[in-house]
Design a protein around this motif. Structure first.
Motif, mmCIF file in Angstrom:
data_model
loop_
_atom_site.group_PDB
_atom_site.id
_atom_site.type_symbol
_atom_site.label_atom_id
_atom_site.label_comp_id
_atom_site.label_asym_id
_atom_site.label_seq_id
_atom_site.Cartn_x
_atom_site.Cartn_y
_atom_site.Cartn_z
ATOM 1 N N TYR A 70 -41.088 16.143 -56.631
ATOM 2 C CA TYR A 70 -40.730 17.506 -57.009
ATOM 3 C C TYR A 70 -39.828 18.077 -55.924
ATOM 4 O O TYR A 70 -39.945 17.726 -54.743
ATOM 5 N N PRO A 71 -38.927 18.991 -56.296
ATOM 6 C CA PRO A 71 -37.995 19.540 -55.308
ATOM 7 C C PRO A 71 -38.715 20.467 -54.332
ATOM 8 O O PRO A 71 -39.759 21.052 -54.656
ATOM 9 N N ALA A 72 -38.128 20.633 -53.155
ATOM 10 C CA ALA A 72 -38.722 21.497 -52.118
ATOM 11 C C ALA A 72 -38.917 22.911 -52.629
ATOM 12 O O ALA A 72 -39.932 23.550 -52.340
ATOM 13 N N TRP A 73 -37.957 23.441 -53.410
ATOM 14 C CA TRP A 73 -38.092 24.815 -53.891
ATOM 15 C C TRP A 73 -39.331 24.979 -54.762
ATOM 16 O O TRP A 73 -39.934 26.036 -54.805
ATOM 17 N N TRP A 74 -39.743 23.932 -55.483
ATOM 18 C CA TRP A 74 -40.954 23.978 -56.319
ATOM 19 C C TRP A 74 -42.194 24.172 -55.439
ATOM 20 O O TRP A 74 -43.032 25.025 -55.722
ATOM 21 N N PRO B 105 -44.669 14.744 -64.823
ATOM 22 C CA PRO B 105 -44.158 15.863 -65.629
ATOM 23 C C PRO B 105 -42.979 16.541 -64.922
ATOM 24 O O PRO B 105 -42.971 16.660 -63.692
ATOM 25 N N ILE B 106 -42.001 16.963 -65.706
ATOM 26 C CA ILE B 106 -40.872 17.680 -65.112
ATOM 27 C C ILE B 106 -41.374 18.981 -64.495
ATOM 28 O O ILE B 106 -42.306 19.589 -65.000
ATOM 29 N N PRO B 107 -40.751 19.413 -63.390
ATOM 30 C CA PRO B 107 -41.144 20.696 -62.814
ATOM 31 C C PRO B 107 -40.599 21.838 -63.659
ATOM 32 O O PRO B 107 -39.456 21.789 -64.113
ATOM 33 N N LEU B 108 -41.432 22.832 -63.897
ATOM 34 C CA LEU B 108 -41.005 24.029 -64.626
ATOM 35 C C LEU B 108 -41.460 25.258 -63.882
ATOM 36 O O LEU B 108 -42.645 25.402 -63.569
ATOM 37 N N VAL B 109 -40.505 26.143 -63.584
ATOM 38 C CA VAL B 109 -40.792 27.390 -62.884
ATOM 39 C C VAL B 109 -40.128 28.524 -63.667
ATOM 40 O O VAL B 109 -38.935 28.467 -63.967
ATOM 41 N N VAL B 110 -40.925 29.529 -64.005
ATOM 42 C CA VAL B 110 -40.428 30.729 -64.648
ATOM 43 C C VAL B 110 -40.094 31.737 -63.567
ATOM 44 O O VAL B 110 -40.858 31.930 -62.623
ATOM 45 N N LEU B 111 -38.936 32.394 -63.708
ATOM 46 C CA LEU B 111 -38.479 33.374 -62.734
ATOM 47 C C LEU B 111 -38.411 34.752 -63.378
ATOM 48 O O LEU B 111 -37.771 34.915 -64.423
ATOM 49 N N LEU C 131 -31.153 30.425 -55.607
ATOM 50 C CA LEU C 131 -32.578 30.696 -55.470
ATOM 51 C C LEU C 131 -32.940 30.547 -54.001
ATOM 52 O O LEU C 131 -32.756 29.474 -53.424
ATOM 53 N N THR C 132 -33.432 31.620 -53.398
ATOM 54 C CA THR C 132 -33.852 31.564 -51.999
ATOM 55 C C THR C 132 -35.369 31.662 -51.956
ATOM 56 O O THR C 132 -35.960 32.610 -52.472
ATOM 57 N N THR C 133 -35.965 30.648 -51.355
ATOM 58 C CA THR C 133 -37.415 30.560 -51.222
ATOM 59 C C THR C 133 -37.780 30.546 -49.746
ATOM 60 O O THR C 133 -36.921 30.350 -48.879
ATOM 61 N N THR C 134 -39.054 30.727 -49.478
ATOM 62 C CA THR C 134 -39.582 30.616 -48.119
ATOM 63 C C THR C 134 -40.291 29.280 -48.013
ATOM 64 O O THR C 134 -41.155 28.962 -48.850
ATOM 65 N N GLY C 135 -39.930 28.505 -46.994
ATOM 66 C CA GLY C 135 -40.498 27.173 -46.829
ATOM 67 C C GLY C 135 -42.017 27.190 -46.771
ATOM 68 O O GLY C 135 -42.593 27.973 -46.024
ATOM 69 N N ALA C 136 -42.647 26.325 -47.549
ATOM 70 C CA ALA C 136 -44.106 26.253 -47.605
ATOM 71 C C ALA C 136 -44.704 25.894 -46.248
ATOM 72 O O ALA C 136 -45.752 26.408 -45.873
ATOM 73 N N ARG C 137 -44.033 25.023 -45.504
ATOM 74 C CA ARG C 137 -44.544 24.625 -44.183
ATOM 75 C C ARG C 137 -43.804 25.308 -43.046
ATOM 76 O O ARG C 137 -44.403 25.727 -42.073
ATOM 77 N N HIS D 89 -34.739 29.132 -47.513
ATOM 78 C CA HIS D 89 -33.911 28.039 -48.040
ATOM 79 C C HIS D 89 -33.240 28.499 -49.317
ATOM 80 O O HIS D 89 -33.907 29.037 -50.202
ATOM 81 N N THR D 90 -31.934 28.270 -49.427
ATOM 82 C CA THR D 90 -31.176 28.666 -50.609
ATOM 83 C C THR D 90 -30.681 27.427 -51.335
ATOM 84 O O THR D 90 -30.087 26.536 -50.727
ATOM 85 N N THR D 91 -30.926 27.406 -52.649
ATOM 86 C CA THR D 91 -30.573 26.264 -53.484
ATOM 87 C C THR D 91 -29.834 26.754 -54.723
ATOM 88 O O THR D 91 -30.309 27.659 -55.403
#
Length: 167
Positions: free
Chosen positions: A97-101, A155-161, A63-69, A74-76
């Motif tokens: 929560y993880p950075a990707w969240w 709460p656990i993090p949940l992300v739908v892709l 999963l590659t995201t763009t850093g919020a700040r 970033h690839t995880t």
């Protein structure tokens, strides 16, 4: 894939505290988990999505995201989970929560590498009623996440892709 199936093949792992679980492995003092992820990413890309070690035999995505700040990419490596055809991810990080969240919350446009293909995708951080309904299903159908949730106060993090297309 049925609602109760996951692509992770971790049948020997029965609870979150299992010492054989990848998230409970001892990390060396020199590299820690950051370098471990680098090695997993490299192995994933060299072997069309297959990796050995703690995740041998399981399905992973990158999963590659763009850093919020930072705005940096970033690839995880993550183990995708499924509710019917809905791909989702979560995390076993205990204290935050993880950075990707956070990255997906700020910018939902992501890239997913699945096996030997790369996809443009959209991530949706579940919140409110959407979260409540999805989390109830997850906790009823994923014993590892249910066990983890019983041990943390948030709460656990949940992300739908959602895959948008190859690219």
């Amino acid at each position: 894939m049925s609602e109760t199936e996951s692509t992770l093949n971790q049948t020997d792992i029965t609870d979150y505290d299992d010492p054989n679980a990848p998230w409970n492995q001892v990390w060396d003092q020199e590299g820690g988990i950051a370098n471990w992820n680098d090695d997993v990413v490299k192995e994933f890309r060299e072997n069309s999505g297959k990796v050995g070690g703690a995740y041998a035999g399981g399905d992973l995505i990158l999963l590659t995201t763009t850093g919020a700040r930072s705005g940096k990419r970033h690839t995880t490596p993550l183990g995708p989970l499924y509710r019917d055809d809905i791909m989702y991810v979560s995390s076993f990080i205990e204290d935050k929560y993880p950075a990707w969240w956070y990255n997906i919350k700020a910018n939902p446009q992501v890239t997913i590498e699945l096996r030997n293909k790369t996809y443009r995708a959209t991530g949706k951080v579940l919140e409110g009623a959407d979260y409540d309904e999805f989390a109830a299903w997850v906790l009823a159908n994923n014993p590892l996440l249910a066990d983890f949730q019983s041990k943390v106060d948030r709460p656990i993090p949940l992300v739908v892709l959602s895959l948008d297309g190859e690219g």
